[in-house]
Structures are given as C-alpha cells and as structure tokens.
Motif scaffolding. Sequence first.
Motif, PDB file in Angstrom:
ATOM      1  N   THR A 110       0.836  -1.208   0.000  1.00  0.00           N
ATOM      2  CA  THR A 110       0.000   0.000   0.000  1.00  0.00           C
ATOM      3  C   THR A 110       0.868   1.254   0.000  1.00  0.00           C
ATOM      4  O   THR A 110       0.351   2.351  -0.242  1.00  0.00           O
ATOM      5  CB  THR A 110      -0.937   0.031   1.224  1.00  0.00           C
ATOM      6  OG1 THR A 110      -0.157   0.071   2.424  1.00  0.00           O
ATOM      7  CG2 THR A 110      -1.860  -1.178   1.235  1.00  0.00           C
TER       8      THR A 110
ATOM      9  N   SER B 148      -6.435  -2.935  -3.926  1.00  0.00           N
ATOM     10  CA  SER B 148      -6.339  -1.532  -4.315  1.00  0.00           C
ATOM     11  C   SER B 148      -7.718  -0.906  -4.455  1.00  0.00           C
ATOM     12  O   SER B 148      -8.637  -1.508  -5.035  1.00  0.00           O
ATOM     13  CB  SER B 148      -5.601  -1.400  -5.651  1.00  0.00           C
ATOM     14  OG  SER B 148      -4.273  -1.823  -5.537  1.00  0.00           O
ATOM     15  N   GLY B 149      -7.837   0.310  -3.970  1.00  0.00           N
ATOM     16  CA  GLY B 149      -9.026   1.093  -4.242  1.00  0.00           C
ATOM     17  C   GLY B 149      -8.969   1.648  -5.650  1.00  0.00           C
ATOM     18  O   GLY B 149      -7.962   1.519  -6.356  1.00  0.00           O
ATOM     19  N   GLU B 150     -10.049   2.300  -6.052  1.00  0.00           N
ATOM     20  CA  GLU B 150     -10.118   2.783  -7.426  1.00  0.00           C
ATOM     21  C   GLU B 150      -9.025   3.805  -7.732  1.00  0.00           C
ATOM     22  O   GLU B 150      -8.408   3.769  -8.800  1.00  0.00           O
ATOM     23  CB  GLU B 150     -11.498   3.397  -7.677  1.00  0.00           C
ATOM     24  CG  GLU B 150     -11.722   3.761  -9.128  1.00  0.00           C
ATOM     25  CD  GLU B 150     -13.185   4.064  -9.405  1.00  0.00           C
ATOM     26  OE1 GLU B 150     -13.459   4.637 -10.462  1.00  0.00           O
ATOM     27  OE2 GLU B 150     -14.038   3.734  -8.559  1.00  0.00           O
TER      28      GLU B 150
END
Length: 321
Positions: free
Chosen positions: A122, A241-243
Amino acid sequence: MTDDTVGRVLGTARTDAERAVEKALGAVTAWSGRHIRYAPVSGGLQNSNWCLTVEGAPSRYFMKIPGAGSEAFIDRAAANQAARLADSLGIGPGMVLFDAGSGVEVAEFLEHYRACTTGDLTRPELAHQAIALYRTLHSGEPLSLTKTVFDMIDEHLDQVRELGAALPADTDLILAEYAAARKALEATGMDLVPCHNDSKPGNFLIGSGAGALPMKMIDFEFASNNDRAYDLAVLVTEMFSGERQTLELVEAYYGCATRPLTARVQLFTALADLKWGLWGCLQSRLNQAWGFDYHKYGLWKLMRCRMTIGDHRWPAWLEAV
C-alpha cells in the motif's frame, strides 16, 4: 528470506520432508562429498522450501521441492525458464540448478531480504517498484509457454468437472459474464508478453536491513506468455487496491490511464479472481495436507469476482476495451 533453524547435517534426516531433501541433494553430483546443512524456509503453500549451506560455496542456496499434486497446475520446465529470464534481467534470484525430472530447483538465497506484506504494497514507493519489475519482465524475450488467463480458466473448469469440486450456486452467472469479457478482450487482440501471473505480496521481496536493496520477484511457477494487463490486474486484486490506487498504477505502468486501458484492467481483475477461485476449490480436492483452507479461499475469490461483474459499470467496461 530467513531460514527457521540452524539446520540439520546431511545424513541425519528424521522426517519424510527431511528425507526428501536429502534425496534431492544426493542427485546434485557437483556437491558430492561436501558437508551440507539444510533448514526449512517458511512461507510455501504447495512446495517444500529449504535453505542450504554448502561447504566451500560462496553463499547459501534456496531449494524448492515440488509438493504433491502441484503437477496438475505447474509446468516446472516452463517455470524454470521464466525464473532464468528474471535472473538475466536482474529482477530475480540467481538460478543455480534445475532437475527437469523431479522439478527440484536451486537458486541464490537472497540474504537480507524479506517477503512483502499487503500493507507494504500500500506504500506508493513499493507499489511502483513492483510495477517497474513487471515492466522489466514484460520487456523480456517471449517464453516457450503461452497460456492466457482464458486457457487457465478453461483448464480449471475441465478439472472441476473431472474431480467434482464444489462451486457456488451462481457459477453459471459468473461463467456467462466470463464469456462476455473474453469475447470483448479477444476482439481487441491479446497483448502477449512474459507474465508472472501470481502477484501475491509474498512473491515480492524487499531489503530487510538498512541498505537500499532492489526489490526482487520470486516464484515463477505460473509464468507464461499472457496479456500484460492481466499481471497488473492480479497485482491490484492482491493489494486490495481502491479505485484511485488502481488508476495510479495503471498510469505508472502504461504512462497514461485511458478509459480503454483502465476498463481492460478492470475486466481482468474479475478474471483473475475467477481463475484463482477455481484454483482454490480444486486444491481442496487434490491435497488435504497443506494446512490451508483452500475451499474457503476459492469461494471468497469467486464471491469477489461476482461483486466485480455486478458493478454497475461492468457493461461500460465491456464496451470500452
């Protein structure tokens, strides 16, 4: 990479696993007569992994012994070819020995390295290092094995039918959208390059000390020529992962994050979860001795695949590629 114990001396095996190591070492004629110690290395799910200290050798070695049932999914010769490609490109450990008959592989032991965690990836600087590794791998000479994610999924579906593996009740719905995604992606043409195909965090190693060691990749067991966007898709699914982060990584890899490129990666994220979901359900039928709930893992992956294809943007992604 860290070994768990000081290790045993060759010739003192007590367990089946240790006897397997000694049998494999006995086949290495170049080390015949040398004093050798071996110790288990934690972290492997399918294979038995060991750290070797060989008398007179300049460094320690890492030995991988294939696990029972893994031959149903892994072409060991193709995996070794990919590992040697990564070695030649400077992004993987140095390869030392390979026994084509047994699949046993010996590589450089990466001192002062540790496996990444999901939390590590991250961190933008580490995620971008992983992207850089993929850009390098994808620039390499093509592998002898071409196996796209479509080939992998179809192979797993045949294995599911053969073994009677249990799948969710909505699998037919998932497979209908798989067919739609495949049609859309194949219509645009597959961008085939050497791919790793298994981007779990533990397959990226980072320096564990104060020195600035370059990130390395390991475990090329599922490597093949495949679409480059699939490697990126597996990475963002494994990183959760987020957008926003996904868009940043698409831009970091391609140099831009156009609508067709981001749609392509999004479609492949669903296919990645489908592939690994089927794989997990199959593993629960093939081997019960690995100490991991593969069926639960497989069902979770298939559930996330169902969530992606149920996203209101799914039809737009199919059109955009």
